[in-house]
Design an enzyme around this catalytic site. Sequence first.
Site, PDB file in Angstrom:
ATOM      1  N   ARG A  91       0.881  -1.177   0.000  1.00 29.60           N
ATOM      2  CA  ARG A  91       0.000   0.000   0.000  1.00 29.60           C
ATOM      3  C   ARG A  91       0.912   1.218   0.000  1.00 29.60           C
ATOM      4  NH1 ARG A  91      -2.218  -3.566   3.790  1.00 29.60           N
ATOM      5  NH2 ARG A  91      -4.231  -4.421   3.150  1.00 29.60           N
ATOM      6  N   GLU A 104       1.522  -8.184  -4.026  1.00 28.03           N
ATOM      7  CA  GLU A 104       0.163  -7.696  -4.289  1.00 28.03           C
ATOM      8  C   GLU A 104       0.165  -6.179  -4.106  1.00 28.03           C
ATOM      9  OE1 GLU A 104      -3.665  -7.269  -1.341  1.00 28.03           O
ATOM     10  OE2 GLU A 104      -2.559  -9.156  -1.296  1.00 28.03           O
ATOM     11  N   THR A 135      -7.370  -5.826  -2.706  1.00 28.48           N
ATOM     12  CA  THR A 135      -8.523  -5.013  -2.330  1.00 28.48           C
ATOM     13  C   THR A 135      -9.427  -4.769  -3.542  1.00 28.48           C
ATOM     14  OG1 THR A 135      -6.899  -3.858  -0.907  1.00 28.48           O
ATOM     15  CG2 THR A 135      -9.175  -3.165  -0.740  1.00 28.48           C
ATOM     16  N   LYS A 157      -8.018 -16.408   1.301  1.00 32.09           N
ATOM     17  CA  LYS A 157      -7.296 -15.534   2.220  1.00 32.09           C
ATOM     18  C   LYS A 157      -8.080 -15.470   3.522  1.00 32.09           C
ATOM     19  CE  LYS A 157      -7.586 -10.889   2.247  1.00 32.09           C
ATOM     20  NZ  LYS A 157      -7.417  -9.473   1.823  1.00 32.09           N
ATOM     21  N   GLY A 168      -2.534  -8.935  10.315  1.00 33.47           N
ATOM     22  CA  GLY A 168      -1.877  -8.970  11.606  1.00 33.47           C
ATOM     23  C   GLY A 168      -0.761  -9.990  11.724  1.00 33.47           C
ATOM     24  N   GLY A 219       1.560  -7.213   5.327  1.00 34.78           N
ATOM     25  CA  GLY A 219       1.316  -5.829   4.966  1.00 34.78           C
ATOM     26  C   GLY A 219       2.199  -4.886   5.757  1.00 34.78           C
TER      27      GLY A 219
END
Length: 210
Positions: free
Chosen positions: A20, A43, A72, A131, A160, A180
């Site tokens: 992101r 991703e 997303t 997922k 997490g 992430g």
Amino acid sequence: MNHVELLAELSRRRVLAIIRADGPDRAVECIRTLVTAGITLLEVSLTTPGGAEAIARARDEFDPSVLIGAGTVVTPAQADEVAAARAGFVVTPAITRGAVRSVELGVPLFCGALTPTEIVTALDIGALAVKVFPAKLHGPGYFRELRAPLPDAPLLAVGGVDVTTAPQYLQAGALAVGLGSPLLGDAGTGGSQTELAGRAARFLEAISNA
């Protein structure tokens, strides 16, 4: 790469980096850093402004052995957009209309789900893998429990997952872990790429014996 080969690569590479960023330039910069560090399953979340552009640019820059997908994905229009950008797979937060559209387009789908009913539903609509999100809600033990009724379900642990728990999810039966913010940190918004490379190395070391 066909679906069977992609599933095998998920199991072999074991780490899915979730990017992101504040724009396509930074997203591609993070991809370069991670690929150099040895993480080649990535991703780009569409929460990134210009996320589809980042995927297209990365697809032009990197060898096909570097697997780059879109995350997303919620709407059918988003699925169409990332398919046009040559995303190698689609990741969704849930069983979305974008998930259904991805299957229609023939793009491999990693579909978000949490409960056994959702996991089975995701596989029934054509997901290549599920997922399990947010994984930290129930922890690694949940994957062991899921293995009893669903021994063949390809499951990814996302949400997490950190450097301590990543090996635990793999040992509990996850095919791969999605990383992430514990991996990216602030690299997507101008933070140090050198520190990102260091975190990548630590994650790869942590899972090497899982």
